[in-house]
Design a protein around this motif. Structure first.
Motif, mmCIF file in Angstrom:
data_model
loop_
_atom_site.group_PDB
_atom_site.id
_atom_site.type_symbol
_atom_site.label_atom_id
_atom_site.label_comp_id
_atom_site.label_asym_id
_atom_site.label_seq_id
_atom_site.Cartn_x
_atom_site.Cartn_y
_atom_site.Cartn_z
ATOM 1 N N LEU A 139 0.802 -1.217 0.000
ATOM 2 C CA LEU A 139 0.000 0.000 0.000
ATOM 3 C C LEU A 139 0.835 1.267 0.000
ATOM 4 O O LEU A 139 0.365 2.323 -0.405
ATOM 5 N N LEU A 142 0.946 3.688 -2.768
ATOM 6 C CA LEU A 142 -0.052 4.750 -2.921
ATOM 7 C C LEU A 142 0.505 6.084 -2.440
ATOM 8 O O LEU A 142 0.152 7.128 -2.957
ATOM 9 N N LYS A 149 0.736 12.004 -11.125
ATOM 10 C CA LYS A 149 -0.650 12.400 -11.296
ATOM 11 C C LYS A 149 -1.525 11.155 -11.203
ATOM 12 O O LYS A 149 -1.422 10.254 -12.043
ATOM 13 N N VAL A 150 -2.348 11.071 -10.195
ATOM 14 C CA VAL A 150 -3.270 9.940 -10.092
ATOM 15 C C VAL A 150 -4.662 10.464 -10.401
ATOM 16 O O VAL A 150 -5.236 11.201 -9.608
ATOM 17 N N GLY A 152 -8.470 11.133 -10.571
ATOM 18 C CA GLY A 152 -9.449 10.908 -9.513
ATOM 19 C C GLY A 152 -10.216 9.614 -9.685
ATOM 20 O O GLY A 152 -10.521 8.926 -8.728
ATOM 21 N N LYS A 154 -9.251 6.878 -10.925
ATOM 22 C CA LYS A 154 -8.429 5.673 -11.017
ATOM 23 C C LYS A 154 -8.695 4.763 -9.832
ATOM 24 O O LYS A 154 -8.795 5.206 -8.696
ATOM 25 N N ASN A 155 -8.805 3.486 -10.111
ATOM 26 C CA ASN A 155 -9.049 2.515 -9.065
ATOM 27 C C ASN A 155 -7.800 2.344 -8.212
ATOM 28 O O ASN A 155 -6.686 2.287 -8.727
ATOM 29 N N ILE A 156 -8.019 2.263 -6.890
ATOM 30 C CA ILE A 156 -6.883 2.103 -5.986
ATOM 31 C C ILE A 156 -6.071 0.863 -6.333
ATOM 32 O O ILE A 156 -4.846 0.859 -6.250
ATOM 33 N N VAL A 159 -2.910 1.219 -8.454
ATOM 34 C CA VAL A 159 -1.677 1.881 -8.025
ATOM 35 C C VAL A 159 -0.977 1.142 -6.886
ATOM 36 O O VAL A 159 -0.038 1.649 -6.283
ATOM 37 N N ILE A 186 -6.345 -5.446 -0.264
ATOM 38 C CA ILE A 186 -7.236 -4.790 -1.237
ATOM 39 C C ILE A 186 -7.900 -5.827 -2.151
ATOM 40 O O ILE A 186 -9.114 -5.798 -2.375
ATOM 41 N N VAL A 189 -10.959 -7.703 -0.426
ATOM 42 C CA VAL A 189 -12.058 -7.007 0.276
ATOM 43 C C VAL A 189 -13.400 -7.722 0.139
ATOM 44 O O VAL A 189 -14.219 -7.687 1.053
#
Lengths: 224, 224
Positions: A139, A142, A149-150, A152, A154-156, A159, A186, A189
């Motif tokens: 993690l 992240l 630039k990530v 908004g 974009k799925n976690i 990354v 992740i 989940v």
């Protein structure tokens, strides 16, 4: 249990926590570190079984950074077992990825060639091994990538350090413990969680048939 | 089961997934949305029981952003149930925090006062409610905050949207499903996971005694 005639639902991606190697060794009058070597054949058998069942991806919990705080002889033993397991799979039509902190001396150098996915033979199944893995390490990407630039939207999952490991449908844990122990937090989940009480070196195909029979009866909501 | 004489190990922090309200309603010939209102008294009873047992913190899975995609009458029903549950706890010496996306219209306005922790009466236990929560929302803070200076040694848990919710020792899920369904993925990485087959409105104190009796036999390794 024996193999059922057919399953209507096969999980696309199975996560495997092969726990209980040390308890198994002690139960046989061996030293704790002697258990790991007995976990390689079960891994090969499980892979072949899942390939036949039509599973598309598997993720094996090899060892974690936390695990390497154990006595040196144990660390050496599970490092070797992981190298042997990955090597065994290279003969069996797998597409192999190793995920873990490879900048550390605790990462087996023999596995550095696998930190990019490599396909062997017909490359029939994606197989991921977590080697010197840590959920914080996974993690932390992240945060480490925070200068980039990530977008908004974009799925976690995209990354993460483990971004090439897809969402897991079913986790099977051997050795009786009912917890994830930091396994891909992740990707898991929404995963259904099945526990086999037997220790990993005592793996039998019937365990998977039991897990899948149970899995048939679960709904899939993905949190909805 | 009846209350055992004593437990040698009490989890400091229990996570609660109160699932099965809709299945319970259907089993009683009611509409799905009629189940939620029957989940408030169980929550109060469970809180009192855990307070007596010496539990220091509890986290209740209220509802998620994903849940709000359900039919409107269901969404309204679980929103109301969550407001009623939080309100009930304000009379019972709890220190209450609501964690969730409060910028959304789906977040009950009555709970906006609770997004900072508030202590009531003697403030004997920390109680967290996840309301309009989402695991992606929780973790996105890691990316959203990426312009800020995050020291390398800082724990990931400290930069979550849910940073005021501590590590969870034991998750108890009612309703038979064996999965986390996006419940606080970081706080639960090492959590033991106990499943009660009965639906949440059928809560009995005995369920907790069963969970804790099982928990006594688990080792705690925190991944080590």
């Amino acid at each position: 249990m024996a193999k059922p005639k057919r399953f209507t639902r096969i999980p696309k991606h199975i996560g495997v926590i092969p726990d209980g190697n040390r308890r198994w060794a002690l139960s046989k009058g061996l030293n704790k570190e002697d258990g790991y070597g007995n976990g390689i054949d079960p891994g090969v058998e499980l892979y072949k079984q899942c390939l036949e069942l039509g599973v598309e991806e598997m993720s094996f919990y090899g060892f974690t950074m936390d695990n390497t705080k154990r006595p040196r002889e144990q660390t050496k033993a599970f490092q070797k077992a992981c190298v042997d397991a990955v090597t065994a799979l290279t003969d069996l039509d797998a597409s192999i990825l190793v995920v873990g902190d490879c900048d550390s001396l605790l990462f087996p150098k023999e596995l550095k060639d696998f930190i990019q996915r490599r396909s062997f033979g017909r490359g029939l199944m994606r197989v991921n091994f977590l080697i010197n893995y840590g959920w914080q390490w996974d993690l932390r990407a992240l945060m480490a990538n925070r200068k980039e630039k990530v977008p908004g939207g974009k799925n976690i999952a995209e990354v993460l350090a483990s971004s090439d490991v897809s969402r897991i449908d079913l986790v099977i844990r051997w050795g009786g413990r009912r917890r994830l122990s930091g396994f891909l937090p992740i990707q898991t989940v929404y995963a259904d969680f099945y526990v086999v009480d037997e220790m990993w070196p005592d793996f039998k195909e019937g365990h998977v048939y039991e897990a899948l029979s149970w899995y048939q009866a679960q709904d899939i909501t993905l949190g909805g």
